[in-house]
Write a protein that holds these residues in place. Structure first.
Motif, mmCIF file in Angstrom:
data_model
loop_
_atom_site.group_PDB
_atom_site.id
_atom_site.type_symbol
_atom_site.label_atom_id
_atom_site.label_comp_id
_atom_site.label_asym_id
_atom_site.label_seq_id
_atom_site.Cartn_x
_atom_site.Cartn_y
_atom_site.Cartn_z
ATOM 1 N N ASP A 9 0.866 -1.180 0.000
ATOM 2 C CA ASP A 9 0.000 0.000 0.000
ATOM 3 C C ASP A 9 0.903 1.230 0.000
ATOM 4 O O ASP A 9 1.970 1.209 0.626
ATOM 5 C CB ASP A 9 -0.872 -0.017 1.263
ATOM 6 N N ASP A 53 -3.605 -2.561 -1.933
ATOM 7 C CA ASP A 53 -4.560 -1.492 -2.168
ATOM 8 C C ASP A 53 -4.821 -1.376 -3.658
ATOM 9 O O ASP A 53 -3.917 -1.555 -4.479
ATOM 10 C CB ASP A 53 -4.008 -0.173 -1.617
ATOM 11 N N ASN A 56 -2.630 2.501 -5.888
ATOM 12 C CA ASN A 56 -1.237 2.637 -5.475
ATOM 13 C C ASN A 56 -0.536 3.586 -6.439
ATOM 14 O O ASN A 56 -0.821 3.584 -7.626
ATOM 15 C CB ASN A 56 -0.505 1.284 -5.529
ATOM 16 N N CYS A 82 -7.854 -4.106 -1.425
ATOM 17 C CA CYS A 82 -8.601 -3.149 -0.616
ATOM 18 C C CYS A 82 -9.126 -2.056 -1.526
ATOM 19 O O CYS A 82 -8.383 -1.528 -2.352
ATOM 20 C CB CYS A 82 -7.698 -2.520 0.442
ATOM 21 N N LYS A 104 -13.102 -0.579 2.076
ATOM 22 C CA LYS A 104 -12.748 0.510 2.980
ATOM 23 C C LYS A 104 -13.969 1.403 3.178
ATOM 24 O O LYS A 104 -14.704 1.625 2.221
ATOM 25 C CB LYS A 104 -11.615 1.353 2.389
#
Length: 121
Positions: A9, A53, A56, A82, A104
């Motif tokens: 991330d 993530d 990025n 994510c 999220k």
């Protein structure tokens, strides 16, 4: 032996939060903000699971996941992406898609549940 998790991330605070939670559950955790070096990092730490993530710096997380899943050396590596978008669920069944999506903002129990599910697969 504890399962190893790699967190990728570009948000260091997110890495710290997930690392704290996962270490508390007995997992070994490695992390990186350098998506360009993902295969070098995977080779060095031999994770059982990658959490990355979707957004990025330098590379889209969906593309990074696809590279991991379509590479013969890492194709069996479990991957959780994510994302803040509910639409991300649509990429799971696609070739090269992640094994799961963590939406999220997420709670500690949600993170642990997703990790346990993927490590048991």
């Amino acid at each position: 032996m504890a399962k190893r998790i790699l967190i990728v991330d570009d948000n260091e605070l997110m890495i710290e939060v997930m690392t704290y939670i996962l270490l508390g559950k007995g997992y070994q955790v490695a992390s990186s903000t350098r998506v360009q070096e993902i295969f070098k990092i995977i080779k060095a730490c031999h994770p059982d699971l990658v959490i990355l993530d979707i957004v990025n710096a330098g590379m889209d997380g969906r593309e990074l996941c696809r590279l991991i899943k379509l590479n013969s050396a890492t194709k069996n590596l479990r991957v959780i992406v994510c994302s803040e978008s509910e639409e991300t669920d649509a990429i799971i069944p696609q070739k090269g898609g992640p094994d799961d999506v963590l939406h999220k903002p997420f709670g500690m129990n949600s993170l642990i549940r997703k990790v346990e599910l993927q490590l048991a697969a």
